[in-house]
Design a protein around this motif. Structure first.
Motif, PDB file in Angstrom:
ATOM      1  N   SER A  17       0.824  -1.214   0.000  1.00  0.00           N
ATOM      2  CA  SER A  17       0.000   0.000   0.000  1.00  0.00           C
ATOM      3  C   SER A  17       0.854   1.260   0.000  1.00  0.00           C
ATOM      4  O   SER A  17       0.393   2.323  -0.405  1.00  0.00           O
ATOM      5  N   ILE A  18       2.100   1.137   0.448  1.00  0.00           N
ATOM      6  CA  ILE A  18       3.000   2.293   0.459  1.00  0.00           C
ATOM      7  C   ILE A  18       4.282   2.030  -0.328  1.00  0.00           C
ATOM      8  O   ILE A  18       5.119   2.916  -0.460  1.00  0.00           O
ATOM      9  N   ARG A  20       6.795   0.093   0.476  1.00  0.00           N
ATOM     10  CA  ARG A  20       7.964   0.091   1.370  1.00  0.00           C
ATOM     11  C   ARG A  20       7.950  -1.153   2.254  1.00  0.00           C
ATOM     12  O   ARG A  20       6.903  -1.756   2.475  1.00  0.00           O
ATOM     13  N   LYS A  79       0.266   2.434  11.579  1.00  0.00           N
ATOM     14  CA  LYS A  79       0.242   3.170  10.308  1.00  0.00           C
ATOM     15  C   LYS A  79      -0.963   4.097  10.238  1.00  0.00           C
ATOM     16  O   LYS A  79      -0.868   5.221   9.767  1.00  0.00           O
ATOM     17  N   ASN A 119      -1.077  -5.597   2.338  1.00  0.00           N
ATOM     18  CA  ASN A 119      -1.762  -4.314   2.354  1.00  0.00           C
ATOM     19  C   ASN A 119      -2.954  -4.465   3.293  1.00  0.00           C
ATOM     20  O   ASN A 119      -3.240  -5.573   3.745  1.00  0.00           O
TER      21      ASN A 119
END
Length: 129
Positions: A17-18, A20, A79, A119
């Motif tokens: 989702s990011i 990373r 997060k 994710n």
């Protein structure tokens, strides 16, 4: 490290989702020696800044199945809290999967690298190299 009589396991997590690595995810390693045997928890670790666990416990001889349990709920809650600080109007329902359990068969002498692509609403795994 695997030997002729044992297998070895490693993993890493990418938060897709990011884009990373997922840092700070707790992972527990369990093993058993046969489909009818009881699971034995060997220990665990947490992912580092690169999303890797470099200190998972060694597998005992005779291990035939391994289970990696990833505690994802705490990771996504953190997060979400960070996102709320940056943009208070952002609303996310957190992780749909509060934990991910991956069970796989192993053979002596083999190394198994099992990455988790994660994710908040899905995940996938594969046998890496």
């Amino acid at each position: 490290m695997s030997t002729d009589t044992t297998a070895s396991v490693s993993t890493h997590i990418l938060d897709t989702s990011i884009g990373r690595p997922a840092e700070g995810v707790t992972i527990t390693l369990a093993a058993r020696s046969g489909s009818d045997a009881e699971w034995v928890t060997l220990g665990g670790s947490a992912t580092d800044a690169d999303g890797r666990c470099k200190d998972l416990p060694a597998l005992p001889e005779e291990t035939t199945h391994v289970r990696l349990d990833f505690e994802t709920e705490t990771y996504f809650a953190k997060k979400q809290a960070e996102a709320q600080q940056d943009a208070p109007r952002v609303r996310d329902s957190g992780a749909f999967f509060p934990e991910v359990a991956i069970t796989f068969a192993v053979k002596p002498g083999e190394h198994y690298h099992v990455p988790l692509l994660l994710n908040p609403f899905g995940y996938s795994v594969y046998r890496g190299s």
